[in-house]
Design a protein around this motif. Structure first.
Motif, mmCIF file in Angstrom:
data_model
loop_
_atom_site.group_PDB
_atom_site.id
_atom_site.type_symbol
_atom_site.label_atom_id
_atom_site.label_comp_id
_atom_site.label_asym_id
_atom_site.label_seq_id
_atom_site.Cartn_x
_atom_site.Cartn_y
_atom_site.Cartn_z
ATOM 1 N N PRO A 15 0.811 -1.225 0.000
ATOM 2 C CA PRO A 15 0.000 0.000 0.000
ATOM 3 C C PRO A 15 0.843 1.273 0.000
ATOM 4 O O PRO A 15 0.517 2.248 -0.682
ATOM 5 C CB PRO A 15 -0.822 -0.112 1.290
ATOM 6 N N LEU A 16 1.933 1.255 0.731
ATOM 7 C CA LEU A 16 2.805 2.427 0.781
ATOM 8 C C LEU A 16 3.537 2.629 -0.551
ATOM 9 O O LEU A 16 3.729 3.763 -0.996
ATOM 10 C CB LEU A 16 3.803 2.290 1.925
ATOM 11 N N ILE A 17 3.966 1.524 -1.159
ATOM 12 C CA ILE A 17 4.642 1.608 -2.467
ATOM 13 C C ILE A 17 3.695 2.190 -3.507
ATOM 14 O O ILE A 17 4.064 3.059 -4.287
ATOM 15 C CB ILE A 17 5.153 0.221 -2.901
ATOM 16 N N ARG A 18 2.453 1.705 -3.490
ATOM 17 C CA ARG A 18 1.462 2.159 -4.465
ATOM 18 C C ARG A 18 1.240 3.668 -4.355
ATOM 19 O O ARG A 18 1.256 4.388 -5.351
ATOM 20 C CB ARG A 18 0.150 1.405 -4.250
ATOM 21 N N VAL A 19 1.082 4.160 -3.138
ATOM 22 C CA VAL A 19 0.862 5.594 -2.927
ATOM 23 C C VAL A 19 2.122 6.383 -3.279
ATOM 24 O O VAL A 19 2.053 7.416 -3.958
ATOM 25 C CB VAL A 19 0.418 5.865 -1.465
ATOM 26 N N ASP A 20 3.269 5.916 -2.815
ATOM 27 C CA ASP A 20 4.527 6.630 -3.037
ATOM 28 C C ASP A 20 4.852 6.781 -4.520
ATOM 29 O O ASP A 20 5.325 7.831 -4.952
ATOM 30 C CB ASP A 20 5.666 5.895 -2.324
ATOM 31 N N LEU A 21 4.601 5.722 -5.306
ATOM 32 C CA LEU A 21 4.924 5.771 -6.730
ATOM 33 C C LEU A 21 3.766 6.287 -7.582
ATOM 34 O O LEU A 21 3.927 6.480 -8.788
ATOM 35 C CB LEU A 21 5.366 4.386 -7.218
ATOM 36 N N GLY A 22 2.613 6.473 -6.975
ATOM 37 C CA GLY A 22 1.453 6.970 -7.716
ATOM 38 C C GLY A 22 0.961 5.989 -8.763
ATOM 39 O O GLY A 22 0.618 6.385 -9.881
ATOM 40 N N ILE A 23 0.935 4.711 -8.416
ATOM 41 C CA ILE A 23 0.495 3.684 -9.363
ATOM 42 C C ILE A 23 -0.771 3.023 -8.831
ATOM 43 O O ILE A 23 -1.062 3.075 -7.626
ATOM 44 C CB ILE A 23 1.596 2.640 -9.621
ATOM 45 N N ASP A 24 -1.521 2.399 -9.723
ATOM 46 C CA ASP A 24 -2.744 1.724 -9.292
ATOM 47 C C ASP A 24 -2.449 0.258 -8.951
ATOM 48 O O ASP A 24 -1.323 -0.225 -9.110
ATOM 49 C CB ASP A 24 -3.849 1.852 -10.342
ATOM 50 N N ASN A 25 -3.460 -0.440 -8.484
ATOM 51 C CA ASN A 25 -3.287 -1.834 -8.062
ATOM 52 C C ASN A 25 -2.866 -2.748 -9.204
ATOM 53 O O ASN A 25 -2.098 -3.687 -9.005
ATOM 54 C CB ASN A 25 -4.567 -2.370 -7.418
ATOM 55 N N THR A 26 -3.367 -2.483 -10.403
ATOM 56 C CA THR A 26 -3.001 -3.302 -11.559
ATOM 57 C C THR A 26 -1.515 -3.153 -11.880
ATOM 58 O O THR A 26 -0.815 -4.140 -12.123
ATOM 59 C CB THR A 26 -3.850 -2.917 -12.786
ATOM 60 N N LEU A 37 17.843 -1.365 -4.732
ATOM 61 C CA LEU A 37 17.293 -0.518 -5.791
ATOM 62 C C LEU A 37 15.771 -0.494 -5.786
ATOM 63 O O LEU A 37 15.176 0.502 -6.226
ATOM 64 C CB LEU A 37 17.832 -0.962 -7.150
ATOM 65 N N THR A 38 15.134 -1.547 -5.302
ATOM 66 C CA THR A 38 13.675 -1.544 -5.192
ATOM 67 C C THR A 38 13.223 -0.387 -4.308
ATOM 68 O O THR A 38 12.227 0.271 -4.600
ATOM 69 C CB THR A 38 13.161 -2.888 -4.631
ATOM 70 N N GLY A 39 13.969 -0.123 -3.256
ATOM 71 C CA GLY A 39 13.648 1.006 -2.388
ATOM 72 C C GLY A 39 13.877 2.346 -3.048
ATOM 73 O O GLY A 39 13.338 3.363 -2.598
ATOM 74 N N ALA A 40 14.654 2.375 -4.115
ATOM 75 C CA ALA A 40 14.933 3.621 -4.832
ATOM 76 C C ALA A 40 14.089 3.768 -6.093
ATOM 77 O O ALA A 40 14.303 4.703 -6.875
ATOM 78 C CB ALA A 40 16.419 3.688 -5.190
ATOM 79 N N ALA A 41 13.158 2.864 -6.312
ATOM 80 C CA ALA A 41 12.329 2.915 -7.524
ATOM 81 C C ALA A 41 11.556 4.229 -7.571
ATOM 82 O O ALA A 41 11.062 4.714 -6.552
ATOM 83 C CB ALA A 41 11.362 1.730 -7.549
ATOM 84 N N THR A 42 11.453 4.787 -8.774
ATOM 85 C CA THR A 42 10.764 6.067 -8.946
ATOM 86 C C THR A 42 9.471 5.944 -9.742
ATOM 87 O O THR A 42 8.766 6.927 -9.904
ATOM 88 C CB THR A 42 11.691 7.072 -9.660
ATOM 89 N N GLY A 43 9.188 4.753 -10.232
ATOM 90 C CA GLY A 43 7.966 4.557 -11.007
ATOM 91 C C GLY A 43 7.774 3.090 -11.329
ATOM 92 O O GLY A 43 8.547 2.225 -10.895
ATOM 93 N N ILE A 44 6.764 2.837 -12.125
ATOM 94 C CA ILE A 44 6.413 1.462 -12.464
ATOM 95 C C ILE A 44 7.529 0.770 -13.239
ATOM 96 O O ILE A 44 7.825 -0.401 -12.998
ATOM 97 C CB ILE A 44 5.068 1.393 -13.235
ATOM 98 N N ALA A 45 8.184 1.470 -14.143
ATOM 99 C CA ALA A 45 9.230 0.847 -14.967
ATOM 100 C C ALA A 45 10.416 0.409 -14.115
ATOM 101 O O ALA A 45 10.900 -0.722 -14.256
ATOM 102 C CB ALA A 45 9.684 1.808 -16.058
#
Length: 149
Positions: free
Chosen positions: A35-46, A92-100
Motif C-alpha cells: 500500500p505504501l509503495i502504491r501511494v509513493d509511486l502513484g500507481i494503481d493496483n493493476t 534498488l527496489t527502495g529507490a524505484a521512482t515509477g512502475i518501470a
C-alpha cells in the motif's frame, strides 16, 4: 567437535539456511509494504500487481537455468553472484521512482533468487558429507530443503 570451532559442513549449512531465510523474507515482505509503495509511486493496483509479478517469470525460469549455471560456474561463484544480484536489486527496489524501475528491479530479483535455490542444493551435495542420521545434508532434506521457496 569443540565448541567455538565449526566444521566446514556446519558453516555451509548455516550460510545456506541464512540465505534461504533472507530470500524468503525478501520475497514475502514486499506485500506488507504494497500500500505504501502504491501511494509513493502513484500507481494503481493493476500496475503494482504487474510489477510484483515481474519477479515470478525469471524466478521460475532460473530454477532450471540456475542449476545449469551453477554446474558451469561452480556453486561458490554462482551463489556469490546470486546474492549480489538479490542484494543490489533489493536496495534498488527502495529507490524505484515509477512502475518501470520497480518492474525492472523485481525482474532482477527473480533472476537472483531463482538461480540461488538449485545452486544451494548443489552446494549442499558437494560440500557436506553424505552420511545417514543427523548430518547437515539430512537436516536439510528433512526440513523440506528448498520447500521454503
Amino acid at each position: 567437535m569443540r565448541l567455538g570451532r565449526l566444521s566446514p559442513p556446519t558453516v555451509v549449512l548455516a550460510l545456506l539456511c541464512a540465505m534461504y531465510f533472507l530470500y524468503f523474507v525478501n520475497r514475502a515482505s514486499i506485500a506488507t509494504a504494497a500500500p505504501l509503495i502504491r501511494v509513493d509511486l502513484g500507481i494503481d493496483n493493476t500496475q503494482l500487481g504487474l510489477a510484483f509479478s515481474a519477479f515470478s517469470i525469471p524466478y521460475a525460469f532460473f530454477q532450471l537455468v540456475g542449476g545449469w549455471v551453477g554446474d558451469r560456474l561452480g556453486p561458490r561463484a554462482t551463489l556469490a553472484i546470486c546474492c549480489a544480484v538479490v542484494g543490489i536489486s533489493t536496495i534498488l527496489t527502495g529507490a524505484a521512482t515509477g512502475i518501470a524501475s520497480l518492474f525492472l528491479f523485481r525482474l532482477a530479483l527473480g533472476f537472483g533468487e531463482g538461480a540461488g535455490f538449485p545452486t544451494a542444493t548443489r552446494a549442499m551435495t558437494s560440500w557436506t558429507p553424505q552420511v545417514t542420521g543427523d548430518s547437515p545434508r539430512e537436516l536439510y532434506i528433512r526440513s523440506g530443503g528448498s520447500a521454503m521457496h
